[in-house]
Write an enzyme that holds these catalytic residues in place. Sequence first.
Site, PDB file in Angstrom:
ATOM      1  N   VAL A 160       0.864  -1.181   0.000  1.00 31.49           N
ATOM      2  CA  VAL A 160       0.000   0.000   0.000  1.00 31.49           C
ATOM      3  C   VAL A 160       0.897   1.225   0.000  1.00 31.49           C
ATOM      4  O   VAL A 160       1.992   1.208   0.564  1.00 31.49           O
ATOM      5  CB  VAL A 160      -0.953   0.031   1.220  1.00 31.49           C
ATOM      6  CG1 VAL A 160      -2.007  -1.064   1.088  1.00 31.49           C
ATOM      7  CG2 VAL A 160      -0.192  -0.115   2.522  1.00 31.49           C
ATOM      8  N   SER A 161       0.423   2.298  -0.623  1.00 40.44           N
ATOM      9  CA  SER A 161       1.271   3.462  -0.858  1.00 40.44           C
ATOM     10  C   SER A 161       1.305   4.448   0.290  1.00 40.44           C
ATOM     11  O   SER A 161       2.275   5.182   0.450  1.00 40.44           O
ATOM     12  CB  SER A 161       0.810   4.192  -2.129  1.00 40.44           C
ATOM     13  OG  SER A 161       0.867   3.331  -3.247  1.00 40.44           O
TER      14      SER A 161
END
Length: 208
Positions: free
Chosen positions: A8-9
């Site tokens: 996930v960023s």
Amino acid sequence: MRISYLRVSTADQTLASQRLAIEKALGEAPEREFVDEGVSGRVMQREGLDACLNALREHDSLHVYSLSRLGRSSAEVIRLVQELTRPVEQGGRGIILRSVTEALDSSTPTGRAFIGILAVVFEMEAELTRERTLAGLAAARRAGRVGGRKPSLTPRQKKQALSLYEQAGERPIDIADTLGVSERTVWRAIRDARATRAKVHGKEAMPV
């Protein structure tokens, strides 16, 4: 061995949805899981992905939520997919790759054909990007707007540099030669173009 990789960023995102989708597609939890949490795909060093790639052995299966989790750009994703799935005797790693979003299974004829199509489409896009950029530079030269090495680039040239880097997979040193500037200027242009894109879109778009 069945291995999953999740990323996930941003810190406010969670890995739960990716994990659930992978386990649902697989029918059970994978034997090993590697994660990068709060790490953008644009970051050069991703410890989770590096550890995952080091752990993979021939005939292992790698499960991801989306191919975009694997790289910073379309060029990098496609190169990694080809390297992983190509048979060992052909210089690859002989890994089975499965992606939930793209419904990809590289162990099937359909999956292998899909990977081949991705590579062909990328090469076409990369060539078109090169042609458009070179045509634009040639037009600028004819108009007398290019002469010698410049310390900076226009907003349009910065966008061209980003396209060559992300879409065409060109090396910064080659982009610098094309644009007639230093490699350092190209890296600065890529950073500026990404910042501009982030302001316009609210966030950086992930590659396919």
